[in-house]
Design a protein around this motif. Structure first.
Motif, PDB file in Angstrom:
ATOM      1  N   ALA A 130      32.502  72.200  52.035  1.00 15.49           N
ATOM      2  CA  ALA A 130      31.921  71.900  50.597  1.00 15.49           C
ATOM      3  C   ALA A 130      31.266  70.406  50.564  1.00 15.49           C
ATOM      4  O   ALA A 130      30.001  70.185  50.286  1.00 15.49           O
ATOM      5  CB  ALA A 130      32.797  72.092  49.478  1.00 15.49           C
ATOM      6  N   LEU A 131      31.923  69.396  51.320  1.00 10.58           N
ATOM      7  CA  LEU A 131      31.569  68.154  51.571  1.00 10.58           C
ATOM      8  C   LEU A 131      30.095  68.081  52.355  1.00 10.58           C
ATOM      9  O   LEU A 131      29.171  67.385  52.252  1.00 10.58           O
ATOM     10  CB  LEU A 131      32.421  67.067  52.360  1.00 10.58           C
ATOM     11  CG  LEU A 131      33.350  66.583  51.221  1.00 10.58           C
ATOM     12  CD1 LEU A 131      34.409  65.664  52.008  1.00 10.58           C
ATOM     13  CD2 LEU A 131      33.002  66.056  50.187  1.00 10.58           C
ATOM     14  N   ILE A 132      29.965  69.196  53.387  1.00 12.75           N
ATOM     15  CA  ILE A 132      28.976  69.087  54.466  1.00 12.75           C
ATOM     16  C   ILE A 132      27.695  69.573  53.525  1.00 12.75           C
ATOM     17  O   ILE A 132      26.515  68.980  53.367  1.00 12.75           O
ATOM     18  CB  ILE A 132      29.215  70.276  55.503  1.00 12.75           C
ATOM     19  CG1 ILE A 132      30.061  69.377  56.299  1.00 12.75           C
ATOM     20  CG2 ILE A 132      27.806  70.593  56.105  1.00 12.75           C
ATOM     21  CD1 ILE A 132      30.646  70.446  57.517  1.00 12.75           C
ATOM     22  N   LEU A 238      31.157  75.297  45.783  1.00 14.14           N
ATOM     23  CA  LEU A 238      32.065  74.237  45.457  1.00 14.14           C
ATOM     24  C   LEU A 238      31.080  72.941  45.715  1.00 14.14           C
ATOM     25  O   LEU A 238      31.199  71.864  44.991  1.00 14.14           O
ATOM     26  CB  LEU A 238      33.305  74.101  46.203  1.00 14.14           C
ATOM     27  CG  LEU A 238      34.301  72.966  46.144  1.00 14.14           C
ATOM     28  CD1 LEU A 238      34.615  72.811  44.568  1.00 14.14           C
ATOM     29  CD2 LEU A 238      35.407  73.323  46.964  1.00 14.14           C
ATOM     30  N   GLY A 239      30.351  72.923  46.919  1.00 15.66           N
ATOM     31  CA  GLY A 239      29.511  71.674  47.286  1.00 15.66           C
ATOM     32  C   GLY A 239      28.391  71.251  46.412  1.00 15.66           C
ATOM     33  O   GLY A 239      28.139  70.068  46.296  1.00 15.66           O
ATOM     34  N   LEU A 240      27.843  72.406  45.624  1.00 15.90           N
ATOM     35  CA  LEU A 240      26.812  71.974  44.712  1.00 15.90           C
ATOM     36  C   LEU A 240      27.258  70.989  43.553  1.00 15.90           C
ATOM     37  O   LEU A 240      26.418  70.290  43.101  1.00 15.90           O
ATOM     38  CB  LEU A 240      26.089  73.480  43.965  1.00 15.90           C
ATOM     39  CG  LEU A 240      25.103  74.108  45.172  1.00 15.90           C
ATOM     40  CD1 LEU A 240      24.811  75.275  44.554  1.00 15.90           C
ATOM     41  CD2 LEU A 240      24.149  73.063  45.580  1.00 15.90           C
ATOM     42  N   LEU A 241      28.577  71.354  43.081  1.00 16.43           N
ATOM     43  CA  LEU A 241      29.039  70.264  42.069  1.00 16.43           C
ATOM     44  C   LEU A 241      28.739  68.840  42.504  1.00 16.43           C
ATOM     45  O   LEU A 241      28.539  68.267  41.731  1.00 16.43           O
ATOM     46  CB  LEU A 241      30.559  70.693  41.977  1.00 16.43           C
ATOM     47  CG  LEU A 241      31.435  69.772  40.881  1.00 16.43           C
ATOM     48  CD1 LEU A 241      30.796  69.865  39.440  1.00 16.43           C
ATOM     49  CD2 LEU A 241      32.744  70.062  40.617  1.00 16.43           C
ATOM     50  N   ALA A 298      39.124  64.401  44.866  1.00 14.62           N
ATOM     51  CA  ALA A 298      39.940  64.593  43.898  1.00 14.62           C
ATOM     52  C   ALA A 298      39.458  66.001  43.044  1.00 14.62           C
ATOM     53  O   ALA A 298      39.889  67.030  42.786  1.00 14.62           O
ATOM     54  CB  ALA A 298      40.140  63.523  43.080  1.00 14.62           C
ATOM     55  N   MET A 299      37.959  65.475  42.668  1.00 16.82           N
ATOM     56  CA  MET A 299      37.181  66.647  41.876  1.00 16.82           C
ATOM     57  C   MET A 299      37.338  68.113  42.779  1.00 16.82           C
ATOM     58  O   MET A 299      37.446  68.973  42.126  1.00 16.82           O
ATOM     59  CB  MET A 299      35.946  66.299  41.335  1.00 16.82           C
ATOM     60  CG  MET A 299      35.173  67.164  40.633  1.00 16.82           C
ATOM     61  SD  MET A 299      33.394  66.447  40.040  1.00 16.82           S
ATOM     62  CE  MET A 299      34.127  65.288  38.897  1.00 16.82           C
ATOM     63  N   MET A 300      36.983  67.896  43.956  1.00 12.86           N
ATOM     64  CA  MET A 300      36.710  68.919  44.801  1.00 12.86           C
ATOM     65  C   MET A 300      38.127  69.913  44.840  1.00 12.86           C
ATOM     66  O   MET A 300      38.360  71.096  44.785  1.00 12.86           O
ATOM     67  CB  MET A 300      36.458  68.520  46.191  1.00 12.86           C
ATOM     68  CG  MET A 300      34.884  68.661  46.360  1.00 12.86           C
ATOM     69  SD  MET A 300      34.459  68.408  47.962  1.00 12.86           S
ATOM     70  CE  MET A 300      32.722  68.418  47.761  1.00 12.86           C
TER      71      MET A 300
END
Length: 363
Positions: A130-132, A238-241, A298-300
């Motif tokens: 998700a970070l990527i 998850l990453g788009l958030l 933390a949000m992820m």
């Protein structure tokens, strides 16, 4: 005094440079030492809040088994688990256990540390994917929005950032499944890998429980492709958030940095806009991204619960939801306490990175 043959006398300028360098390293070490010490009270506050919040519903045994077992059996289980003792005694034993790495045991008598070891790698893998996605989407679009400031492209990208940030993770996940998995059939609907792939990767050695690494160790490119295909939709959901946050941060900080005096000086030296933006302004604009990364992780971790449920990605978030449904609050308490410790440690690691790239935070 005679000078050593073959050596040159140390000049005052070199001596001053060495002193300044030593002073900077000393300041950096003191800063990091203070941040490291702050982990202890931060982690203590987090796990204390978790402990007492879990006790709001009463003792975990009554909460999980009330109405399903006779009162005498519930009392016996409470006594065996120590939940009939004073709350401060329970709290002291809880903190003592955490210091030994003991997060408690679930209702099925499974150690929470074993659960974390089995499913924590899956959540870590999801967060990394998700970070990527967040970086690949948010950072370039943020640069584009800053470059096209107040033009239709900028307006559209800002609306996109607001939408992806405000949209619930499970709703985005369901839309992605509907379009790319069901309608188009391009990607799998759920899971971390196909059943045959998961079974095959159980035998890999050494086993990391991170399927992407396990597939590489197994040496089968087809298995690796299968793992990546299963990760695409959960990672995007998850990453788009976080991508929306990165987009807005990069945009506003790049615009502010481009107004700075050092940028004007670089342009005055004849440097092109591409060099000024990429080499000088963009690096400074990235500092806030690194600063807020700890909060975004933390949000992820919170969003991972909904993402894992939506895509049946069997990580800590998925297990946490299962234990909540079973009202196994000892397991919930242990997993949440572990996630709180992870957030505290990640905050410290982010402080290290920020201190290395931005000397201003050390003074």
């Amino acid at each position: 005094m005679t000078a050593t043959i073959g050596s040159e006398p140390e000049t005052p300028a070199a001596s001053n440079t060495q002193r300044r360098s030593g002073s900077r390293y000393g300041v950096l070490l003191r800063y990091l030492g203070v941040r490291l010490l702050l982990i202890v009270p931060t982690a203590w506050i987090l796990v204390t809040v978790v402990f007492f919040l879990m006790r709001v519903v009463g003792d975990p045994i009554s909460a999980a088994l009330g109405g399903r077992l006779p009162p005498d059996q519930i009392a016996e289980r409470k006594r065996a688990a120590g939940f009939d003792r004073p709350i401060l005694t329970q709290y002291w034993e809880y903190i003592s256990g955490l210091l030994r790495g003991d997060f408690g045991r679930s209702q099925d008598n499974r150690a929470i540390s074993d659960i974390i070891g089995s499913y924590g790698a899956a959540t870590l893998e999801l967060v990394v994917w998700a970070l990527i996605v967040a970086f690949l989407v948010g950072v370039p679009l943020g640069r584009l929005a800053a470059k096209r400031r107040d033009r239709p492209t900028d307006v559209g990208l800002r609306l996109f950032a607001i939408v992806v940030y405000a949209a619930p993770v499970f709703f985005v996940g369901l839309l992605l499944k509907l379009v790319f998995a069901i309608e188009l059939g391009w990607l799998p609907v759920a899971g971390r890998a196909s059943t045959n792939v998961e079974l095959a990767l159980q035998n890999v050695s050494p086993k990391t429980n991170i399927l992407f690494i396990d597939a590489i160790l197994y040496g089968d490119s087809g298995y690796l492709l299968d793992v990546v295909k299963h990760a695409v939709l959960p990672a995007i959901a998850l990453g788009l958030l976080t991508a929306g946050i990165f987009l807005r941060l990069v945009r506003i900080n790049l615009i502010q940095t481009l107004r700075s005096d050092f940028v004007d000086a670089a342009r005055a030296r004849g440097l092109s806009d591409r060099v000024v933006t990429g080499r000088h302004a963009f690096r400074n604009a990235m500092i806030p991204i690194v600063t807020v990364m700890g909060m975004q992780i933390a949000m992820m971790l919170g969003g991972a619960v909904l993402t894992e449920i939506t895509f049946e990605w069997k990580g800590l978030g998925y297990q946490l939801a299962q234990y909540l449904q079973a009202r196994d609050f000892v397991a919930v308490q242990g997993i949440v306490a572990f996630l709180a410790l992870v957030v505290a440690v990640m905050s410290f690691l982010v402080d290290i990175v920020v201190a290395l790239i931005d000397p201003r935070v050390r003074f």
